[in-house]
Design a protein around this motif. Structure first.
Motif, PDB file in Angstrom:
ATOM      1  N   PHE A 412       0.845  -1.196   0.000  1.00 29.09           N
ATOM      2  CA  PHE A 412       0.000   0.000   0.000  1.00 29.09           C
ATOM      3  C   PHE A 412       0.881   1.246   0.000  1.00 29.09           C
ATOM      4  N   TYR A 413       1.903   1.245   0.860  1.00 28.05           N
ATOM      5  CA  TYR A 413       2.795   2.391   0.945  1.00 28.05           C
ATOM      6  C   TYR A 413       3.524   2.636  -0.363  1.00 28.05           C
ATOM      7  N   LEU A 415       2.678   1.680  -3.353  1.00 27.71           N
ATOM      8  CA  LEU A 415       1.737   2.172  -4.365  1.00 27.71           C
ATOM      9  C   LEU A 415       1.444   3.648  -4.143  1.00 27.71           C
ATOM     10  N   MET A 416       1.303   4.013  -2.879  1.00 25.50           N
ATOM     11  CA  MET A 416       0.990   5.402  -2.586  1.00 25.50           C
ATOM     12  C   MET A 416       2.137   6.305  -3.043  1.00 25.50           C
ATOM     13  N   VAL A 419       1.964   6.626  -6.844  1.00 26.24           N
ATOM     14  CA  VAL A 419       0.897   7.512  -7.327  1.00 26.24           C
ATOM     15  C   VAL A 419       1.241   8.963  -7.006  1.00 26.24           C
ATOM     16  N   ASN A 420       1.817   9.176  -5.809  1.00 26.62           N
ATOM     17  CA  ASN A 420       2.251  10.529  -5.448  1.00 26.62           C
ATOM     18  C   ASN A 420       3.252  11.081  -6.428  1.00 26.62           C
ATOM     19  N   VAL A 424       2.189   6.374 -12.539  1.00 32.27           N
ATOM     20  CA  VAL A 424       1.028   5.488 -12.581  1.00 32.27           C
ATOM     21  C   VAL A 424       1.333   4.208 -13.371  1.00 32.27           C
ATOM     22  N   ALA A 427       3.003   1.874 -11.133  1.00 35.72           N
ATOM     23  CA  ALA A 427       1.987   1.354 -10.201  1.00 35.72           C
ATOM     24  C   ALA A 427       1.175   0.267 -10.890  1.00 35.72           C
ATOM     25  N   PHE A 431       0.755  -3.664  -9.935  1.00 36.53           N
ATOM     26  CA  PHE A 431      -0.533  -4.345  -9.837  1.00 36.53           C
ATOM     27  C   PHE A 431      -0.530  -5.630 -10.669  1.00 36.53           C
TER      28      PHE A 431
END
Lengths: 500, 493
Positions: A412-413, A415-416, A419-420, A424, A427, A431
């Motif tokens: 989660f971190y 990916l965050m 995205v930040n 993408v 990311a 996935f």
């Protein structure tokens, strides 16, 4: 004056000194007490315990050591390095604990002393990698880590696979270190120094650029990629992981990786990038395609790792490919080049320690009972050895990155962070890879719980020591999936001199 | 009872119960079964209290009641936040209602690893309740995923011959969708931090953010969410995991899968996709409507040619859920209410059909339609129940299915967004096909000559089995005759 100052600085390296003392003590015990097992274990475990206490004690301070006539230090004890040292020490601690239960080779018990000495030498290597700010010293640490590891990979004397692993590791390792030292020498040729701070200043002045510098960086990255088993220097990983004694494989997958990652972080944070963040993003000192290189290695590692893992029939090889994929995930966090990404990498690493060590521990425990590490022999383990099977599932679910486990938080971190940083596409690759990885992790669970065993498992039973050790790793894997603020604080504290 | 924390209590009852079940010593299967039943009944009782506390005066879109919240990860404004509205309420009741019945239904056919089975069923209930109650995307995601693992094992361990293939396929399909949703959740929250200044996964805060995201990005976010939900529904052409999973799962698994799990997809569309990304939802509405109409017809045609009863029911699910999705994307009050009521109907009717197929399978160990025939005189009670259930599934006026389908068809006809009456024409023909395949199956199974000698040895339904069916049939008639009880819960969507 300078001599006393240096002596004083030397004494400030308390953790390193204690570790060295323990190594020498263990050598002595090995020589003079004919390898008294209990004594060896007590000394090594206490030694690491003391080292850990010292490390936690200095985990928030920074101290410059061996400041030369030019005013720049040779070593700095600071929280990020200490974080890496803690990770390496904890994995060494577990490795020694695992060694006690591993019954792969009956002669291993008699040679525990050698193992411990070499193991602690690798830890010392990581320590030097973590605190040094001079390329030569860094390289020394790197080699200390590598050379001891070559020997340890071949520790199963009777197994030809183990010897093969050792030799393969040596050959690959030697080649990539050679490339790395070549990179260092180019950098030295360009700047006339091996000190990181001076090189950074020279690069920052814009005096250097172009193909030669890019070549030096790529060569340095080759050595690092080898250590963290990242694409395209990952070829040794499956063979070495499979052949090496499993407790050492566990160690290799964590401690050796942290060694490579701390070097990469050091080079990025203190050498090739400007200090501090410019609108949340790190800026390279000279105009080089850092993003592209890191993204390329990251995508390559995760994709190759996961795709090849699909076909593996041996659990250790499967975990080896999974560890290549994880190098890719971790690199994705670095490729974000923002503060969230850095925190994410450290958080992920802390969790990775738990879940990967745990997975290999269960592999050892199951191998003790069924004498096999092939997945098809895992059929029916779920009902015969329920605790081991459930624990292995927890570790695998966590490696996949599903809630409610620690691995999910790590992913989660990352990916965050991606995205930040507007990455993408990366990311999206992360996935895709998670989906691919699902398949082989789930396949292991299928063997454990669903497939019917072809032959009777016989006398397989769980033992208390193994069970306790499994729980020590499995329970936090779940708890950190729900409540992980302590690890987050630890990671932030480790980066406190770097974060804005 | 405290209305603040009752929803948390509702989630905790099966969770704590599941953990307690694990500590029951080996070999006490009947104790485990009773405990499982009692725990799920306790959850049902709690949900009745929720119903009692529910304030019908505060029904409406984005109006949540009994919200219970506390900060979880304060750095990112992630909350533990649960709340309920009419939509959640009706689905929560469906979940707590079906779980004890399915547990009761397994008493006859789950004979190995009863403890593990009960544990997984209760964990599944935790996951389902959590999904319907979460008001934080992060929390929602955790429940959404946490529910997959029990289902994987339920199909994989207690399923039929092809169970391994089916369980892995189920797992990979649904996980692929939900991981994509995770990326979208993070992306949405990051977009949100640009709009409202802080990163948060609080659904209510994000409701304000979603519509403001530029359409270029919003489309991707919508598709990522919608894909995840469409796999779950399943919407044609993402339905291929469903027949495998249904056929291989044990009866209880099929019932829960059809009854509740599929509803999570349509629930997700209503709860997240539409309000978070309204512009994109309108933009893509025709596409989803076309796919659902294809699903309705395709499901019906494929169901018609099935030889296996369970497969037939499974494909009928694809058709029924097509109606629900069509209703959702019609964007009219009638169609939306019809869709919600149809979700419940499908849960009851298809759940009941799976139960009935399961009962007869327990006796004959075959699901082939051709192996039956002429059972009407041998098992009259069973035949009657099967008739009522089939008719309810077809949508006979007076039974539940009619209400839902009727509302959806009207709503779709009037829909300004779809603005094309061909959708209604094709969807309505799906109703006729449903009558064809179900009645045809009924005729072949129940009437005619007895061809298979084993059929003569069939015994009629036991008291336990009748006790399972009666509550379901009561609701089937209730919704059919007096739907207002349920429609009032979902007004204003």
């Amino acid at each position: 004056m300078e001599l006393t100052q240096n002596l004083h600085d030397l004494l400030s390296l308390r953790a390193e000194l204690v570790l060295t003392a323990v190594i020498l003590l263990l050598l002595g015990i090995e020589l003079f007490s004919k390898g008294n097992k209990t004594l060896l274990r007590v000394v090594s475990l206490t030694g690491i315990g003391v080292v850990l206490i010292l490390l936690f004690g200095e985990s928030s301070t920074a101290q410059k050591l061996f400041i030369g006539s030019n005013g720049v230090p040779l070593m700095i004890i600071e929280p990020l390095g200490t974080f890496a040292k803690i990770i390496a020490s904890i994995s060494a601690l577990f490795t020694i604990l695992f060694m006690g239960i591993n019954r792969e080779d009956s002669t291993m018990v008699r040679r525990e002393g050698e193992f411990m000495v070499l193991l602690l030498c690798t830890v010392l290597g990581v320590f030097f990698l973590s605190s040094s700010y001079d390329l030569i010293l860094l390289y020394t640490g790197f080699e200390l880590l590598s050379i001891s590891s070559y020997a340890l990979a071949g520790y199963n004397k009777r197994s030809s696979q183990s010897s093969e692993a050792s030799l393969k590791y040596l050959v690959y390792g030697a080649a990539s270190s050679a490339i790395m030292i070549y990179g260092i020498s180019i950098l030295y040729g360009l700047t006339g120094t091996t000190n990181i701070f001076i090189i950074q200043a020279i690069l920052g002045s814009g005096a250097l650029s172009g193909a030669l510098l890019l070549m030096a960086i790529v060569f340095l990255l080759a050595g690092i990629a080898f250590k963290i088993s990242a694409f395209p220097f990952h070829f040794w990983t499956p063979d070495v992981y499979e052949g090496a004694p499993t407790h050492f494989t566990a160690y290799l997958s964590v401690a050796s990786k942290i060694g490579g990652f701390i070097l990469l972080l050091r080079l990025i944070l203190d050498l090739f990038f400007r200090k501090g963040f410019n609108s949340e993003i790190l800026q390279p000192v000279s105009d080089l395609p850092w993003n592209d290189i890191l993204i390329f290695i990251s995508i390559g590692s995760m994709t190759i790792g996961n795709l090849v893992a699909l076909w593996q029939k041996n659990i250790k090889r499967l975990l080896a490919y999974s560890s290549i994929a994880h190098a890719g995930y971790l690199l994705a966090g670095i490729a974000a080049l923002n503060s969230t990404g850095l925190v994410a990498v450290l958080v992920y690493f802390a969790f990775y320690l738990l879940m990967n060590m745990g997975a290999f521990l269960v592999v050892i425990l199951i191998k003790n009972e069924i004498h096999s590490e092939m997945l098809e022999d895992y059929n029916g383990i779920g009902s015969k050895l329920p605790l081991y099977a459930i624990a292995l599932s927890i570790f695998l679910v966590s490696l996949t990155g599903l809630p409610p486990t620690a691995g999910f938080i790590g992913k989660f971190y990352i990916l965050m962070a991606l995205v930040n940083a507007d990455l993408v596409l990366l990311a999206f690759f992360l996935f895709l890879n998670s989906v691919i990885s699902l398949y082989y992790y789930v396949r292991v669970m299928k063997h454990l719980f669903i497939s019917k065993p072809e032959k009777e498992l016989g006398e397989a039973k769980q033992n208390v020591y193994g069970g306790v050790l499994t729980l020590v790793l499995a329970v936090p894997t779940i708890i950190f999936g729900i409540f992980f603020t302590p690890i987050l604080r630890l990671a932030e504290a480790a980066l406190k001199f770097y974060l804005p | 009872m405290n209305s603040e924390s009752i929803l948390t209590l509702l989630i905790l009852v099966p969770l704590v119960g599941a953990l307690m079940v694990l500590f029951i010593p080996k070999g006490k299967d009947s104790v485990v079964r009773t405990a499982g039943l009692l725990i799920s009944l306790a959850a049902f009782v709690v949900s009745l209290f929720v119903l009692d506390l529910f304030d019908y005066g505060k029904i409406g879109f984005k109006e949540f009641q009994m919200v219970h919240t506390f900060p979880w990860i304060s750095d990112f404004n992630i909350f533990y936040k649960v709340g309920i509205d009419g939509l959640s309420l009706i689905l929560v009741l469906l979940t707590t209602f079906l779980t004890p019945l399915t547990l009761l239904a397994t008493w006859g056919n789950i004979k190995v690893k009863v403890k593990e089975f009960t544990f997984f069923m209760l964990m599944l209930e935790v996951g389902m309740l959590g999904v319907f109650l979460s008001l934080d995307l992060f929390l929602f995601y955790i429940f959404w995923e946490a529910m997959l693992i029990p289902m994987y094992f339920i199909i994989g361990i207690w399923g039929g011959e092809q169970r391994i293939y089916a369980s892995v396929k189920f797992f990979i399909y649904t996980m692929a969708g939900s991981l994509l949703m995770l990326v979208a959740i993070i992306w949405l929250a990051v977009e949100g931090s640009n709009v409202i200044g802080t990163f948060t996964t609080d659904l209510i805060a994000l409701y304000a953010v979603g519509p403001q995201v530029g359409l270029d990005i919003q489309k991707y976010l919508f598709l990522a969410f919608a894909l995840s939900f469409a796999i779950k529904v399943p919407l044609f052409p993402l339905h291929t995991w469903l027949p495998d999973a249904h056929v291989q799962a044990p009866t209880a698994g099929s019932v829960i899968l059809a009854g509740v799990l599929l509803k999570m997809g349509t629930y997700g569309l209503i709860r997240f996709c539409l309000p978070l990304f309204p512009q994109s939802a309108v933009y893509f509405a025709p596409m989803f409507a076309v796919l659902s109409v294809i699903g309705i017809l395709y499901g019906a045609f494929v169901a018609m040619v099935q030889k296996d009863m369970k497969k037939l029911v499974a494909y009928s699910s694809v058709a029924h859920l097509g109606f629900v999705v069509l209703g959702i994307f019609a964007f009219t009050q009638e169609a939306m209410q019809g869709a919600i009521i149809q979700m419940i109907n499908h849960g009851l009717s298809t759940g009941a059909l799976f139960l009935l197929v399961g009962f007869i399978y327990d006796r004959m160990h075959t699901r082939e339609i051709a192996d039956y025939g002429g059972i009407a005189k041998i098992v009259p009670v069973y035949s009657t129940m099967l008739l009522i259930t089939s008719l309810s599934s077809i949508g006979l006026p007076g039974l539940n299915g009619f209400i839902g389908e009727f509302l959806i068809l009207i709503g779709t006809f009037k829909s300004p967004v779809l603005n094309n009456w061909w959708y209604t024409v094709f969807a309505a023909s799906g109703v006729i096909f449903a009558a064809v395949y179900l009645l045809w199956m009924y005729q072949r199974v129940v009437f005619g000559e007895v061809k298979n000698p084993h059929v003569k040895e069939l015994t009629d339904m036991t008291g336990r089995e009748i006790a399972i069916m009666i509550p379901i049939l009561i609701f089937v008639v209730w919704i059919g005759v007096y739907p207002s009880t349920f429609l009032t819960m979902t007004e204003g969507f």
